[in-house]
Scaffold this motif. Structure first.
Motif, PDB file in Angstrom:
ATOM      1  N   ASP A  50       0.839  -1.262   0.037  1.00 57.56           N
ATOM      2  CA  ASP A  50      -0.212  -0.263  -0.134  1.00 57.56           C
ATOM      3  C   ASP A  50       0.919   1.182  -0.454  1.00 57.56           C
ATOM      4  O   ASP A  50       0.178   2.701   0.490  1.00 57.56           O
ATOM      5  CB  ASP A  50      -1.086  -0.286   1.445  1.00 57.56           C
ATOM      6  N   HIS A  53       0.808   4.664  -4.352  1.00 51.19           N
ATOM      7  CA  HIS A  53      -0.699   4.126  -4.636  1.00 51.19           C
ATOM      8  C   HIS A  53      -0.862   5.305  -6.450  1.00 51.19           C
ATOM      9  O   HIS A  53       0.319   5.605  -6.332  1.00 51.19           O
ATOM     10  CB  HIS A  53      -1.891   5.975  -4.218  1.00 51.19           C
ATOM     11  N   SER A  58      -4.209   1.250  -4.519  1.00 49.97           N
ATOM     12  CA  SER A  58      -2.293   0.452  -4.035  1.00 49.97           C
ATOM     13  C   SER A  58      -2.067   0.501  -5.285  1.00 49.97           C
ATOM     14  O   SER A  58      -1.671  -0.366  -6.988  1.00 49.97           O
ATOM     15  CB  SER A  58      -2.711  -1.320  -2.767  1.00 49.97           C
TER      16      SER A  58
END
Length: 357
Positions: A50, A53, A58
């Protein structure tokens, strides 16, 4: 994916699918299991996945979605799109199902099944507002639906999503509950962010698919393009799907496995929603005299939801550990296996389907 045309034959349709397609439920179950185990068993994996982005999603999931959508959009016959845009029954049916009946049904089911759990209820309503623009292309292709119709309806949903998502969120979370004397919830939605999401996750693979077909046919001819090139890139769509599922469940595995009873309560209205939307849309298509291919496309585009957008909005508004985000995560946990089952239901119905004369 190696489907063989659209005309029914005496042999069962499923038996004519490739081995990769035929055992798709098994591969998806394994992908979900691997993702959940990895998310629970590898410390810090979620933070790593994560860390980067793309428009709130993600980066690994974003790449998986793009890989998943490109081969199917490269199969679309873009010279046939005018045949779809001229089908007013299909276009209007899709708009009503997606932007009137779908959100209203999810609102009703969320309040019916989760009256005492406002966070999960709000999360489900957000899922209902996010109409599908990604995975529905896979389900439609597996069920031998109309690829050109799917491309048009997905693009139509995308345009409406930019304008309608925030307005419907305000209506279903604030205005309608106020009229009914129910609890109200605010939702902070940035239309520009939704537009960027549409451009990235639909615009890029759509443009790539269009240019691939146009340049490939110009250079080598349609026979080479459809007979040689498409079979080579076809399996990448399912590999992208499985990769996306692994990453998604690795990211959210801890939330899902640590609250099994909550997951079960969220899952029940979702199961009812997918069954009603798909079956109702399929019956509507048949009732309006549409072919199997367009009936199937109508059903899957109406039943699917854009869980990527729903999760991103829930996290941005309420936080990654919120109940709203968990409801968004449970969405694909239920949607993926249910819509895979509905692919097989559609293929079964196809053998008995009689197109209008």
């Amino acid at each position: 994916m190696t489907h063989t045309g659209h005309s029914p034959a005496a042999a069962p349709v499923v038996a004519r699918l490739s081995r990769l397609d035929r055992f798709l439920p098994l591969w998806i179950a394994l992908a979900m299991g691997v993702g959940l185990l990895a998310g629970r068993g590898i410390p810090g994996l979620g933070d790593v996945l994560d860390a980067v982005h793309v428009d709130g999603i993600s980066l690994p999931i974003a790449l998986g979605l793009l890989v998943m959508m490109y081969p199917v959009l490269a199969k679309v016959r873009y010279d046939r799109l005018d045949e779809v845009t001229g089908d007013r029954r299909l276009l209007w049916s899709s708009l009503v199902l997606n932007w009137v009946l779908g959100p209203a049904l999810m609102f009703a089911l969320a309040w019916l099944f989760l009256p005492d759990l406002p966070e999960y209820r709000t999360g489900l309503i957000i899922v209902g507002l996010a109409r599908c623009i990604a995975m529905v292309i896979i389900w439609n292709d597996l069920a031998c639906g109309d690829r050109e119709a799917a491309a048009v309806l997905v693009a139509l949903n995308s345009m409406f999503q930019v304008v309608a998502f925030g307005i419907l969120g305000w209506f279903y979370l604030q205005v309608l509950p106020g009229w009914l004397g129910l609890e109200q919830t605010g939702l902070d939605v940035n239309a520009l962010q939704i537009a960027k999401s549409v451009v990235i996750f639909l615009g890029i693979p759509l443009l790539a698919g269009y240019l691939t077909r146009r340049l490939g046919e110009k250079a080598k001819g349609r026979a080479w393009y459809e007979g040689k090139f498409l079979p080579r890139i076809g399996p990448a769509a399912l590999y992208g799907l499985l990769f996306t599922i692994v990453i998604l469940f690795a990211l959210q595995g801890d939330q899902i496995t640590s609250r099994p009873l909550d997951v079960a309560r969220i899952a029940l209205p979702l199961l009812v929603y997918f069954a009603i939307m798909w079956a109702g849309s399929f019956l509507l298509g048949r009732g309006l005299g549409m072919s199997y291919e367009r009936t199937t496309t109508l059903a899957f585009t109406a039943a699917g939801n854009n869980f990527e957008l729903a999760i991103a909005v829930a996290i941005a508004t309420f936080g990654i550990s919120s109940g709203q985000a968990l409801a968004g995560v449970v969405g694909p946990l239920i949607e993926v296996p249910v819509l895979v089952a509905l692919v097989y239901a559609a293929l079964y119905a196809r053998r008995r389907f009689r197109a209008p004369t």
